[in-house]
Design a protein around this motif. Sequence first.
Motif, mmCIF file in Angstrom:
data_model
loop_
_atom_site.group_PDB
_atom_site.id
_atom_site.type_symbol
_atom_site.label_atom_id
_atom_site.label_comp_id
_atom_site.label_asym_id
_atom_site.label_seq_id
_atom_site.Cartn_x
_atom_site.Cartn_y
_atom_site.Cartn_z
ATOM 1 N N PHE A 14 40.452 40.332 43.169
ATOM 2 C CA PHE A 14 41.129 40.994 44.044
ATOM 3 C C PHE A 14 42.400 41.395 43.657
ATOM 4 O O PHE A 14 42.364 43.231 44.127
ATOM 5 N N PHE A 15 43.031 40.903 42.835
ATOM 6 C CA PHE A 15 44.952 41.314 42.273
ATOM 7 C C PHE A 15 44.057 42.248 41.669
ATOM 8 O O PHE A 15 45.845 43.942 41.404
ATOM 9 N N ASP A 16 43.473 43.071 40.838
ATOM 10 C CA ASP A 16 43.415 44.010 40.212
ATOM 11 C C ASP A 16 42.003 43.870 39.218
ATOM 12 O O ASP A 16 42.035 43.119 38.088
ATOM 13 N N PRO A 17 41.329 45.050 40.655
ATOM 14 C CA PRO A 17 39.482 45.136 39.403
ATOM 15 C C PRO A 17 39.903 45.337 37.859
ATOM 16 O O PRO A 17 38.614 44.871 37.163
ATOM 17 N N ARG A 18 40.510 45.255 36.954
ATOM 18 C CA ARG A 18 40.834 45.393 35.657
ATOM 19 C C ARG A 18 41.102 43.933 35.374
ATOM 20 O O ARG A 18 41.107 44.004 33.590
ATOM 21 N N HIS A 19 41.432 43.418 35.233
ATOM 22 C CA HIS A 19 41.107 41.754 35.381
ATOM 23 C C HIS A 19 39.938 40.762 34.948
ATOM 24 O O HIS A 19 39.827 40.322 33.844
ATOM 25 N N GLY A 20 38.739 41.652 35.298
ATOM 26 C CA GLY A 20 37.053 41.230 35.248
ATOM 27 C C GLY A 20 37.256 41.137 36.420
ATOM 28 O O GLY A 20 37.725 40.109 37.451
ATOM 29 N N PRO A 21 35.901 39.625 36.552
ATOM 30 C CA PRO A 21 34.528 39.442 37.665
ATOM 31 C C PRO A 21 36.287 38.373 37.894
ATOM 32 O O PRO A 21 36.442 37.703 36.587
ATOM 33 N N SER A 22 36.289 37.289 39.010
ATOM 34 C CA SER A 22 36.890 36.687 39.225
ATOM 35 C C SER A 22 35.787 35.076 38.920
ATOM 36 O O SER A 22 34.870 34.947 38.568
ATOM 37 N N VAL A 23 37.206 34.206 39.000
ATOM 38 C CA VAL A 23 35.801 32.950 38.127
ATOM 39 C C VAL A 23 36.152 32.069 39.626
ATOM 40 O O VAL A 23 35.449 30.581 39.688
ATOM 41 N N THR A 24 36.985 32.104 40.588
ATOM 42 C CA THR A 24 37.111 31.500 42.023
ATOM 43 C C THR A 24 37.686 32.213 42.717
ATOM 44 O O THR A 24 38.019 33.412 42.741
ATOM 45 N N ASP A 25 37.898 31.649 43.725
ATOM 46 C CA ASP A 25 38.225 31.896 45.209
ATOM 47 C C ASP A 25 39.247 31.001 45.356
ATOM 48 O O ASP A 25 39.830 29.864 45.053
ATOM 49 N N LEU A 26 40.579 31.286 45.344
ATOM 50 C CA LEU A 26 41.888 31.318 46.494
ATOM 51 C C LEU A 26 42.981 31.547 47.315
ATOM 52 O O LEU A 26 42.748 32.328 47.939
#
Length: 447
Positions: A307-319
């Motif tokens: 969510f914070f930067d799509p360039r970081h790639g796919p998320s691994v969890t929800d916080l």
Amino acid sequence: MRRNPLSLLAVLAGLVLSALLALAPAAHAQASEGVREAAQALRQGPVYVHPEAAGELPEREAQALERKILDADKPLMVAVLPDTEEFPEETLLRELRTLTGVTGVYAVRLGDAFDAGADRAVMAPQAVGNLVSAVHGPGVDTGTELNAFADQALPQMRGSAPSSWEGVPDAGGTPVGGLITIGVLLAVVAGAVSLTTVRGRNRKRAEEREALEKLRVVVDEDITAYGEELDRLDFQPGDPSADDAQRRDYEGALDAYDKAKQLMAGARHPHDVRGVTEALADGRHALAVLAARREGRPLPERRAPCFFDPRHGPSVTDLTWTPPGGSPRDVPVCAADESRIKAGQDPAARQVATESGPRPYWEAGPAYGPWAGGYYGGALLPGLLVGTMLGTTLATPAYAGEYGGEGFAGGDFSGGDFNASDFGGDFGGGGWGGGDFGGGGDFGGGF
């Protein structure tokens, strides 16, 4: 009360339509007398309580709700009706909208059930459906439910209260001699609307060009960052250790890169950008799958980008994350931002240019709606951004009509006054088993 700049035209249009409806009462003969009475009442004020449902919303509460809507100067129509055959679930909302003739949001409490619908120029169907789900539940009384809906809907709505609420006369009948006056009024309105339409289109084109240039900077950065990821990738399709599945993942990642570049090169409107970021999200997922195959790990599920930067790639969890001045919500995060948040640090937020300098994209304007929508999808995005500057625009025509929200209809909003009675597919939202209205299903979920 704030008036629409085209209020004079709206008044003329209202007079014309009222007279025409009086000339052709048979056009809505299929609607029950109760529905027609409710529609007539909603042309005169924002809240209608049927006599048989008076116990559901006492007069004092109805007046307070009406004052809230009038003070907001928004086209929100609320009806409290008994659950009888006179008010059929399958057609009720659309008949109310058609007979009332006011562009806006319609919320109906039918017995113990609740549902709402909206013209897409005022509020997106997805937003209406989310609000209905949020306020309706077992045991919620009518006053609490309707006030909760109004409190959440009014800030998101576009348009002004209809002029008829301020005493625009409603033609009860049109003498033959009055047809000449109607013809003159129609000619005046048609000419003025034509001129306004041309000006509106020119304004919209200029705004779209400006929005697209803002997006181009951000999207080009995303494409470049993804290309650099591909360059750093230590994978050779011809390597004996590579299998067919890995080669397909790699080809998918390359295809996504080419697709993103081609789509951005051909982008002419802000909503064209959505396909670009969708392609980049597809590509990064393909890279994540490829990495898992090569390392012998379980294949990752398809998740939204960080969510914070799509360039970081796919998320691994929800916080759980709380924006400044906002409410907590669960957002998808990458491993690096997960570590930062758990350590009490700020996540690495994507910054974009604004008039006040670089700011996180969710604090920017509606131009970034299609960019974010391509990454997160129309259904997920409003919940992630609720309470932020970008989030407040997602359910408005500034996002839907001009910047390309999912499932939204474009076009300029005419101001909340009388319109034609044939609305096609432009009125929708809420429940009824999902989708636009007029198709059956349960009213409010059967609570």
